[in-house]
Design a protein around this motif. Structure first.
Motif, PDB file in Angstrom:
ATOM      1  N   ALA A  26       2.010   9.538  -5.342  1.00  0.00           N
ATOM      2  CA  ALA A  26       2.280  10.860  -4.779  1.00  0.00           C
ATOM      3  C   ALA A  26       3.573  11.440  -5.346  1.00  0.00           C
ATOM      4  O   ALA A  26       3.634  12.640  -5.664  1.00  0.00           O
ATOM      5  CB  ALA A  26       2.357  10.769  -3.257  1.00  0.00           C
TER       6      ALA A  26
ATOM      7  N   THR B 206       0.838  -1.208   0.000  1.00  0.00           N
ATOM      8  CA  THR B 206       0.000   0.000   0.000  1.00  0.00           C
ATOM      9  C   THR B 206       0.870   1.253   0.000  1.00  0.00           C
ATOM     10  O   THR B 206       0.576   2.221  -0.709  1.00  0.00           O
ATOM     11  CB  THR B 206      -0.946  -0.007   1.210  1.00  0.00           C
ATOM     12  OG1 THR B 206      -1.711  -1.217   1.202  1.00  0.00           O
ATOM     13  CG2 THR B 206      -1.907   1.165   1.168  1.00  0.00           C
ATOM     14  N   CYS B 207       1.937   1.245   0.803  1.00  0.00           N
ATOM     15  CA  CYS B 207       2.855   2.394   0.827  1.00  0.00           C
ATOM     16  C   CYS B 207       3.523   2.585  -0.530  1.00  0.00           C
ATOM     17  O   CYS B 207       3.630   3.718  -1.021  1.00  0.00           O
ATOM     18  CB  CYS B 207       3.927   2.202   1.893  1.00  0.00           C
ATOM     19  SG  CYS B 207       3.372   2.556   3.550  1.00  0.00           S
TER      20      CYS B 207
ATOM     21  N   SER C  89       0.737   3.960  -2.980  1.00  0.00           N
ATOM     22  CA  SER C  89       0.282   5.316  -2.666  1.00  0.00           C
ATOM     23  C   SER C  89       1.397   6.346  -2.803  1.00  0.00           C
ATOM     24  O   SER C  89       1.206   7.404  -3.412  1.00  0.00           O
ATOM     25  CB  SER C  89      -0.286   5.348  -1.248  1.00  0.00           C
ATOM     26  OG  SER C  89      -0.723   6.634  -0.920  1.00  0.00           O
TER      27      SER C  89
ATOM     28  N   GLU D 173      -1.314   9.938   5.368  1.00  0.00           N
ATOM     29  CA  GLU D 173      -2.272   8.841   5.214  1.00  0.00           C
ATOM     30  C   GLU D 173      -1.608   7.490   5.506  1.00  0.00           C
ATOM     31  O   GLU D 173      -2.189   6.641   6.198  1.00  0.00           O
ATOM     32  CB  GLU D 173      -2.821   8.866   3.791  1.00  0.00           C
ATOM     33  CG  GLU D 173      -3.844   7.817   3.499  1.00  0.00           C
ATOM     34  CD  GLU D 173      -4.335   7.903   2.071  1.00  0.00           C
ATOM     35  OE1 GLU D 173      -5.520   7.636   1.870  1.00  0.00           O
ATOM     36  OE2 GLU D 173      -3.537   8.225   1.170  1.00  0.00           O
ATOM     37  N   MET D 174      -0.406   7.287   5.044  1.00  0.00           N
ATOM     38  CA  MET D 174       0.289   6.023   5.284  1.00  0.00           C
ATOM     39  C   MET D 174       0.707   5.890   6.753  1.00  0.00           C
ATOM     40  O   MET D 174       0.702   4.793   7.308  1.00  0.00           O
ATOM     41  CB  MET D 174       1.521   5.893   4.384  1.00  0.00           C
ATOM     42  CG  MET D 174       1.175   5.710   2.912  1.00  0.00           C
ATOM     43  SD  MET D 174       0.180   4.243   2.608  1.00  0.00           S
ATOM     44  CE  MET D 174      -1.444   4.939   2.362  1.00  0.00           C
TER      45      MET D 174
ATOM     46  N   ALA E  11      -0.194  12.151   1.365  1.00  0.00           N
ATOM     47  CA  ALA E  11      -0.048  10.704   1.171  1.00  0.00           C
ATOM     48  C   ALA E  11       0.805  10.103   2.284  1.00  0.00           C
ATOM     49  O   ALA E  11       0.508   9.011   2.783  1.00  0.00           O
ATOM     50  CB  ALA E  11       0.571  10.424  -0.192  1.00  0.00           C
TER      51      ALA E  11
END
Length: 124
Positions: A33, A25-26, A29, A51-52, A48
Motif C-alpha cells: 500500500a 500480513t501487516c 499488505s 483491511e488490517m 489496506a
C-alpha cells in the motif's frame, strides 16, 4: 464410575503464532500500500489499513473464543455440564435417571447438529 468429556474449539494458532501471522500480513499488505501510495494511488493506503484493522479484530475474537470450553461429567447419580466463557462459569446439574438428550440432524447438508435436552415444543 465417572466419565468426563471435554469440549473445546480446535485452535490451530497459539498467541505467539497469531502475532507473527498478523505482523507479517501487516508488513506485506501495508508495504504494498505504501508503494502504491508513493506512485500516487493514495486511496490504496486507507483501504489496506482498514483491511488490517478488520483482520486484527477478527483474529482477536477468534483467539478469545478458543478459551471457551464445556465439560460434561457423568456419574452414577447425575450429569453435570460446566460451561466456561467470557460471561464466567455456568454449571448445570441434572438427575441422571430423568435426563434425556437427543442429537438433532442439521436442517441443511453442511449445517450444524443440535443437542437437545428435551423434545422441542410441537404446539399440541
Amino acid at each position: 464410575m465417572e466419565q468426563r468429556i471435554e469440549l473445546a474449539p480446535n485452535c490451530s494458532l497459539k498467541p505467539s503464532g497469531a502475532m507473527l501471522f498478523f505482523g507479517s500480513t501487516c508488513l506485506f499488505s501495508l508495504g504494498f500500500a505504501l508503494f502504491f501510495w508513493g506512485l500516487g494511488f493514495w486511496p490504496v493506503l486507507p483501504f489496506a489499513a482498514l483491511e488490517m484493522l478488520v483482520l486484527g479484530l477478527s483474529l482477536q475474537a477468534s483467539m478469545r473464543r478458543g478459551k471457551y470450553t464445556q465439560t460434561v461429567l457423568i456419574t452414577e447419580s447425575q450429569i453435570s455440564l460446566v460451561t466456561r466463557s467470557r460471561r464466567g462459569v455456568h454449571k448445570q446439574e441434572f438427575a441422571r435417571h430423568w435426563a434425556k438428550v437427543r442429537l438433532r440432524s442439521p436442517p441443511r447438508r453442511h449445517g450444524t447438529s443440535r443437542l437437545w435436552d428435551r423434545e422441542p415444543w410441537t404446539g399440541i
